[in-house]
Design a protein around this motif. Structure first.
Motif, short mmCIF file in Angstrom:
data_model
loop_
_atom_site.label_atom_id
_atom_site.label_comp_id
_atom_site.label_asym_id
_atom_site.label_seq_id
_atom_site.Cartn_x
_atom_site.Cartn_y
_atom_site.Cartn_z
N THR A 330 0.60 -1.45 0.24
CA THR A 330 -0.07 0.42 0.01
C THR A 330 1.04 1.40 0.03
O THR A 330 0.34 2.51 -0.30
N PHE A 331 2.26 1.00 0.33
CA PHE A 331 3.44 2.28 -0.26
C PHE A 331 4.55 2.03 -0.97
O PHE A 331 4.93 1.17 -0.46
N LYS A 332 4.78 3.37 -1.21
CA LYS A 332 4.22 4.36 -1.47
C LYS A 332 4.36 4.81 -3.25
O LYS A 332 5.08 3.77 -3.55
N VAL A 333 3.44 5.28 -3.11
CA VAL A 333 2.26 4.93 -4.92
C VAL A 333 2.17 6.46 -5.29
O VAL A 333 2.14 7.38 -4.06
N GLU A 334 1.92 6.99 -6.27
CA GLU A 334 1.36 7.54 -7.38
C GLU A 334 0.06 7.98 -6.95
O GLU A 334 -0.40 6.73 -5.98
N ARG A 335 -0.40 9.62 -6.75
CA ARG A 335 -1.66 9.73 -6.01
C ARG A 335 -2.83 9.47 -7.60
O ARG A 335 -3.28 10.56 -8.12
N THR A 336 -2.66 8.31 -7.92
CA THR A 336 -3.28 8.08 -9.01
C THR A 336 -3.89 6.73 -8.86
O THR A 336 -3.68 5.49 -8.20
N LYS A 337 -5.02 6.10 -9.52
CA LYS A 337 -5.50 4.66 -9.62
C LYS A 337 -4.69 4.04 -9.72
O LYS A 337 -3.61 3.81 -10.68
N GLY A 338 -4.96 2.52 -9.41
CA GLY A 338 -4.23 1.17 -9.05
C GLY A 338 -2.86 1.64 -8.60
O GLY A 338 -2.52 2.61 -7.37
N PHE A 339 -1.90 0.43 -8.37
CA PHE A 339 -0.31 1.14 -8.12
C PHE A 339 0.97 1.01 -8.75
O PHE A 339 1.56 0.21 -8.67
N VAL A 340 1.13 2.22 -8.38
CA VAL A 340 2.12 2.80 -9.40
C VAL A 340 3.31 3.34 -7.91
O VAL A 340 2.98 4.52 -7.64
N TYR A 341 3.96 2.83 -8.29
CA TYR A 341 4.73 2.64 -7.29
C TYR A 341 6.32 3.96 -7.19
O TYR A 341 6.51 3.86 -8.61
N LYS A 342 6.24 5.21 -6.61
CA LYS A 342 7.81 5.59 -6.26
C LYS A 342 8.73 4.88 -6.55
O LYS A 342 9.35 4.21 -5.70
N ASP A 343 9.63 5.72 -6.63
CA ASP A 343 10.85 5.43 -6.81
C ASP A 343 12.01 5.30 -5.34
O ASP A 343 13.57 4.51 -5.14
N GLN A 344 11.42 6.48 -4.49
CA GLN A 344 11.32 6.73 -3.46
C GLN A 344 12.40 5.47 -2.62
O GLN A 344 12.92 5.39 -1.14
N ARG A 345 10.96 4.72 -2.42
CA ARG A 345 10.84 3.83 -0.54
C ARG A 345 10.45 2.44 -1.51
O ARG A 345 10.10 2.13 -2.22
N THR A 346 11.31 1.19 -0.64
CA THR A 346 11.10 0.46 -0.94
C THR A 346 9.23 -0.31 -1.05
O THR A 346 8.89 -0.30 -0.03
N PRO A 347 8.29 -0.70 -1.74
CA PRO A 347 7.33 -1.48 -1.60
C PRO A 347 6.68 -1.91 -0.28
O PRO A 347 7.76 -2.78 -0.73
N SER A 348 5.90 -1.50 0.37
CA SER A 348 6.14 -1.67 1.33
C SER A 348 4.50 -2.39 2.21
O SER A 348 3.65 -1.11 1.94
N TYR A 349 3.64 -3.47 2.65
CA TYR A 349 2.55 -3.04 3.98
C TYR A 349 2.69 -2.43 5.00
O TYR A 349 2.59 -2.70 5.88
N THR A 350 2.55 -0.77 4.58
CA THR A 350 3.05 -0.06 5.97
C THR A 350 1.13 -0.71 6.40
O THR A 350 1.54 0.29 7.61
N ASP A 351 -0.07 -0.34 6.11
CA ASP A 351 -1.31 0.16 6.60
C ASP A 351 -1.52 -0.92 6.77
O ASP A 351 -1.68 -2.30 6.15
#
Length: 635
Positions: A330-351
């Protein structure tokens, strides 16, 4: 459906929703992608595809937790604050003055318009940028007996409310439900992982709603508890753990916009003083996580989740259940539909959403659905939601003691491996026996007049009740209370599944307030209904996953005794072997024997046949017994 669903339901449908709003106002479309319209769960994906019908009805109780739930007006020029973790940031004036009530009202309106007139709000708590709303169907609102609210800050110095938790505890008839919405310390690395575990301990320690005693945290005093929010636990690949390095002097700034983190690609970053290769290693971890996501291998990625590893290791939230995340991080994603991940952080289940039931009630709670909400477009977190079915306590048959007397004699009391409470690495432990108001118990030596007086003073004048306690034992982590017995009794009553008995382990201090070491939770109805354990050393009663220091099982054992017919009397002995819990962590192990005697007419529910009944005199030897010390316990 919320209107048509009856008021008296056999199972409560509970929905838990959590979202980090990312300091941006959510659109109505985003809210509806997260909170079901009219509170109906038919659009949710069930955990068991064959049980979609379980989600067709409207939810009875809906808890909505939000983090970073304030936002600036679009025409303002925001600057970074100490509470911002995202790329939409707030001015200090925004945080302190401008947005609080405005944002709060707007969020309430958005949720109310989504749920519709069939729901009413019973709790709305704000703490810094955290929010917790609890809504119930109007048809059941009359059965909400009480609502208690508490909270704790875990920000800088445990004072600032940029991190922490909010607790709402409600009582539906005889069932107590607690909702704990949290926002924990951010960043990747071992030190930040430990900070998150410490945050959880602080929240459980400070945010208490139990009317019984301050010794009981919310995870012990509720029938069922839901713990959820932006918990910030990250993906930790084995051997490839990258520690975020915060700019000196800004250690408490919690930002993921990379203006204060060393070692990522940004013009203003200073070089990593800890060595070469950090950026490359972090980039490799991000690519590794994304490869799992691309292959829809969520199970493979979840194996590296910090939170479930921490629970298994006993670092936090022991006895809680976290369901596998069978959806993208659920983190860290672009503010858009779907799961588009930003490059600054390792995608993680933070929530996350976790849950726990009191002893004896584990089978009353059933998860129905657990999912992320990809259509939510206004945050760099994707919200999550979980649906649960809860059998209310009043729908479970009580143990009938009408016309009967019950005696509980606790003996051979001992603890092992307690946590040290004193500077010398030892403790001076004693035991305190406490119980809920649902349990009509009194202790040996207490008269009926004294009992009534105690209850009146406690309820109307907030005078602390007296609880039975043992003597303390000096300088030990493995105390044995030789010869000590604690005798409790009840008469002419019914004991429901909500009737809990707590044994608090406390460290005696001569000149300061006594310190809590841990608590053991026992379900009295469960003890009374425990079956014959012949052929097995221990009879586990819903104690799965509890830590046993000697590896010989957990729970309650029925002790073998010779059969002595005695019409009108039922006796048995059970052996208790349970973990001591404190602030969500193991604090030792507790053992004892309990002699249970029921006098008067009885059915065969307890032992199976009258031939198994025993003489009370064959079980309890009065010779050498020491009655528990009776004195007021200073909280």
């Amino acid at each position: 459906k919320s209107v048509r669903r009856p008021a008296d339901v056999s199972e409560l449908n509970v929905l838990v929703c959590s979202a980090n709003l990312g300091n941006a106002e959510p659109t109505e479309e985003s809210i509806r992608a997260w909170i079901p319209t009219h509170g109906e769960g038919s659009g949710m994906k069930p955990l068991d595809e064959e049980k979609q019908n379980d989600l067709d009805d409207a939810f009875d109780i809906i808890a909505v937790g939000m983090q970073e739930a304030t936002w600036a007006e679009r025409e303002q020029n925001p600057i970074t604050t100490e509470d911002s973790e995202h790329d939409v940031q707030l001015t200090e004036e925004d945080v302190l003055n401008m947005l609080e009530e405005q944002n709060r009202s707007r969020l309430r309106e958005l949720v109310q318009s989504t749920l519709g007139a069939g729901y009413t709000q019973i709790a709305d708590k704000q703490r810094g940028q955290m929010r917790l709303h609890v809504w119930v169907r109007r048809a059941i609102s009359k059965d909400i007996v009480s609502v208690e609210v508490s909270g704790a800050n875990t920000g800088v110095g445990n004072v600032l409310a940029n991190k922490g938790g909010i607790v709402v505890t409600l009582k539906y008839r005889t069932t107590t439900l607690s909702f704990v919405s949290v926002h924990l310390a951010a960043h990747e690395g071992e030190s930040y992982y430990k900070a998150r575990c410490d945050n959880i301990a602080s929240i459980l320690s400070e945010a208490k709603t139990s009317p019984i005693s301050r010794k009981l945290d919310v995870s012990m005093s509720s029938s069922h508890i839901f713990f959820f929010g932006d918990m910030n636990f990250r993906t930790k690949f084995d051997g490839d753990y990258v520690e975020d390095v915060v700019v000196p002097g800004n250690d408490n700034i919690d930002t993921d916009d990379h203006s204060d983190i060393i070692g990522d690609d940004h013009d203003s970053f200073i070089s990593d003083p800890r060595g070469e290769g950090k950026k490359e290693l972090k980039a490799r971890n991000i690519r590794r996580a994304k490869s799992h996501i691309k292959a829809c291998d969520y199970h493979g990625l979840y194996k590296y989740d910090e939170l479930q590893k921490g629970i298994n290791a006993g670092d936090c939230l022991v006895e809680f259940t976290t369901l596998p995340c069978n959806f993208p991080p659920t983190f860290k994603v672009e503010r858009t539909k779907g799961f588009v991940y930003k490059d600054q952080r390792t995608p993680s289940y933070t929530d996350r959403i976790l849950f726990k039931s009191s002893a004896g009630l584990k089978n009353s709670l059933r998860p129905l659905s657990y999912e992320a909400c990809p259509e939510f477009i206004t945050s760099d977190h994707k919200p999550i939601r979980g649906a649960f079915s809860v059998i209310p306590n009043h729908k479970i048959s009580p143990f009938n003691l009408i016309g009967k007397n019950l005696s509980l004699v606790f003996r051979k009391l001992r603890c092992q491996g307690l946590l040290p409470a004193d500077n010398d690495g030892l403790s001076d432990p004693y035991l305190v026996f406490l119980w809920s108001d649902d349990l009509e118990l009194h202790f040996e030596g207490e008269t009926m007049k004294e009992r009534i007086r105690e209850r009146i003073l406690a309820k109307f004048f907030h005078k602390k009740r007296r609880w039975p306690q043992t003597q303390y034992i000096s300088k030990t982590l493995d105390p044995i209370w030789k010869g000590t017995e604690v005798a409790l009794s009840a008469r002419d009553t019914k004991i429901g599944p909500e009737a809990m008995l707590y044994i608090a382990v406390v460290d005696y201090d001569a000149f300061t307030q006594d310190d809590g070491i841990g608590v053991v939770s026992l379900n009295v109805k469960e003890m009374l209904e425990s079956k014959d354990a012949a052929g097995s050393e221990y009879n586990d009663i819903n104690d799965e996953g509890s830590h046993n220091m000697n590896g010989d099982g957990g729970g309650v054992e029925r002790e073998s005794q010779p059969s002595v017919p005695d019409v009108g009397k039922t006796t048995k002995t059970v052996r208790i072997n349970r973990p001591v819990i404190w602030e969500g962590k193991h604090a030792g192990q507790f053992r004892c024997k309990v002699d249970i005697t029921i006098t008067g007419l009885y059915d065969d529910m307890l032992l199976g046949s009258s031939s198994r009944s025993l003489r009370h005199s064959s079980l309890v030897s009065k010779r050498g017994s020491i009655l528990a010390t009776m004195q007021a316990i200073e909280e």
